[in-house]
Design an enzyme around this catalytic site. Sequence first.
Site, PDB file in Angstrom:
ATOM      1  N   ILE A   9      -0.551  -1.800   7.800  1.00  0.00           N
ATOM      2  CA  ILE A   9      -1.586  -1.619   8.836  1.00  0.00           C
ATOM      3  C   ILE A   9      -2.925  -1.496   8.116  1.00  0.00           C
ATOM      4  O   ILE A   9      -3.212  -0.478   7.477  1.00  0.00           O
ATOM      5  CB  ILE A   9      -1.357  -0.358   9.696  1.00  0.00           C
ATOM      6  CG1 ILE A   9       0.007  -0.387  10.381  1.00  0.00           C
ATOM      7  CG2 ILE A   9      -2.478  -0.235  10.736  1.00  0.00           C
ATOM      8  CD1 ILE A   9       0.277   0.795  11.311  1.00  0.00           C
ATOM      9  N   ASP A  10      -3.727  -2.527   8.203  1.00  0.00           N
ATOM     10  CA  ASP A  10      -5.090  -2.419   7.687  1.00  0.00           C
ATOM     11  C   ASP A  10      -5.959  -2.040   8.888  1.00  0.00           C
ATOM     12  O   ASP A  10      -5.981  -2.749   9.898  1.00  0.00           O
ATOM     13  CB  ASP A  10      -5.552  -3.737   7.072  1.00  0.00           C
ATOM     14  CG  ASP A  10      -6.868  -3.541   6.343  1.00  0.00           C
ATOM     15  OD1 ASP A  10      -7.033  -2.506   5.672  1.00  0.00           O
ATOM     16  OD2 ASP A  10      -7.745  -4.407   6.461  1.00  0.00           O
ATOM     17  N   ASP A  35      -0.406  -5.105   3.217  1.00  0.00           N
ATOM     18  CA  ASP A  35      -0.881  -3.881   3.884  1.00  0.00           C
ATOM     19  C   ASP A  35      -0.233  -3.863   5.269  1.00  0.00           C
ATOM     20  O   ASP A  35      -0.524  -4.721   6.106  1.00  0.00           O
ATOM     21  CB  ASP A  35      -2.408  -3.883   4.007  1.00  0.00           C
ATOM     22  CG  ASP A  35      -2.933  -2.520   4.455  1.00  0.00           C
ATOM     23  OD1 ASP A  35      -2.110  -1.686   4.903  1.00  0.00           O
ATOM     24  OD2 ASP A  35      -4.142  -2.288   4.375  1.00  0.00           O
ATOM     25  N   ASP A  37      -5.644  -4.907   1.005  1.00  0.00           N
ATOM     26  CA  ASP A  37      -6.567  -5.107   2.121  1.00  0.00           C
ATOM     27  C   ASP A  37      -7.101  -6.542   2.147  1.00  0.00           C
ATOM     28  O   ASP A  37      -7.484  -7.040   3.211  1.00  0.00           O
ATOM     29  CB  ASP A  37      -7.769  -4.153   2.008  1.00  0.00           C
ATOM     30  CG  ASP A  37      -7.378  -2.678   2.066  1.00  0.00           C
ATOM     31  OD1 ASP A  37      -6.556  -2.332   2.923  1.00  0.00           O
ATOM     32  OD2 ASP A  37      -7.894  -1.883   1.256  1.00  0.00           O
ATOM     33  N   GLU A  69       0.820  -1.211   0.000  1.00  0.00           N
ATOM     34  CA  GLU A  69       0.000   0.000   0.000  1.00  0.00           C
ATOM     35  C   GLU A  69       0.858   1.267   0.000  1.00  0.00           C
ATOM     36  O   GLU A  69       0.641   2.175  -0.795  1.00  0.00           O
ATOM     37  CB  GLU A  69      -0.930   0.013   1.225  1.00  0.00           C
ATOM     38  CG  GLU A  69      -1.751   1.298   1.265  1.00  0.00           C
ATOM     39  CD  GLU A  69      -2.866   1.298   2.304  1.00  0.00           C
ATOM     40  OE1 GLU A  69      -2.779   0.539   3.286  1.00  0.00           O
ATOM     41  OE2 GLU A  69      -3.805   2.082   2.115  1.00  0.00           O
ATOM     42  N   THR A  99      -5.954   1.617   9.524  1.00  0.00           N
ATOM     43  CA  THR A  99      -5.115   2.739   9.971  1.00  0.00           C
ATOM     44  C   THR A  99      -5.931   3.752  10.791  1.00  0.00           C
ATOM     45  O   THR A  99      -5.431   4.319  11.773  1.00  0.00           O
ATOM     46  CB  THR A  99      -4.458   3.433   8.759  1.00  0.00           C
ATOM     47  OG1 THR A  99      -3.715   2.454   8.038  1.00  0.00           O
ATOM     48  CG2 THR A  99      -3.516   4.551   9.186  1.00  0.00           C
TER      49      THR A  99
END
Length: 310
Positions: free
Chosen positions: A100-101, A98, A237, A78, A103
């Site tokens: 941090i999915d 990702d 994601d 990402e 955020t």
Amino acid sequence: MSSQAELKQYLEFAISLAKDAGQMIRDATQKRLSSTSSQFVVKYDNPTDLVTETDQAVEKFIKERLSSTFPEHKFIGEETMAEGVQSEFTDAPTWIVDPIDGTTNFVHSHPYVAVSIGLTIGKEPVVGVVYCPLMDELYSAAKGLGAYLNETISLPMVRSPLEDLSQCLVATEAGSDRTPEVFDKKIDFIRTLLGQKQCHGKQAHSIRCTGSAAINMCTIAKGVVDVYWEVGCWEWDVAAAVVIVREAGGIVVSGDNKRDLSPVNIFGRKYLAIRAAQDQQSQIKIAEQMWEIIPEINAPRKPVPGGFEP
Ligand code: LIP
């Protein structure tokens, strides 16, 4: 095609990487909790699509570890894409990440955050790890090897029959596109999904929004949520969670408003997942009921020579 032994090796690597990345997220959360500053949010191009220094640091860490261990593999992430780096999606092993999915949850110190690490081979998602470090829940799967919670609990955990959309708990999200042409359709969808039958609604049990596509899909894999529908999120994601849902007996198809039972295109930005059921016909029935009410929403991506751009 990769052997099961190879997939197992990639899966074990991804699990260990996700745990290390998770420690970085835990450390950053501790730091965040002892600070009154919000300056760690680094990008406000879209005020409802946040990025933090931790997203960038975790992605850098994952990318470096992957490229030193598997130098011939490709990488799509990402934050790398956000920096304008283009990647072509090929048949080569490709890690889709990702850091941090969820955020927005992370920014609020809400625990529903996950690092998501998926691997495609021949363009098919074959390994997936979703680790929620603040809840210490690790979801993992590889094609043909089953799906697990914390490496030992076989998924799905809930195996009750799937009868009708009116009996379902449905995960969906507000998403970051709040333009009226998109947002109004999502609100109308929720009204129809939850509204009373005498008002032409489907009267589903309720909705849930975790704030993370990956976590929503892991609740489908677990079986504690019946349906997940979202338009507007991205391949990073969902790439890992698609494998986890499928290995847990669920299906993931296009979340477009057209009937299409072929395996989802992870780059399509539209996702519909149904949990494991007594038989595939019951899953298809729920998908059909969803397609009756899913609105037509445009979620474009800009093609560029030799690749694509979010
Ligand atoms: C988030 C998705 C979520 C979506 C948000 C956002 P991020 O990803 O997982 O499903 O509704 O708009 O895209 O930005 O936290 O990685």
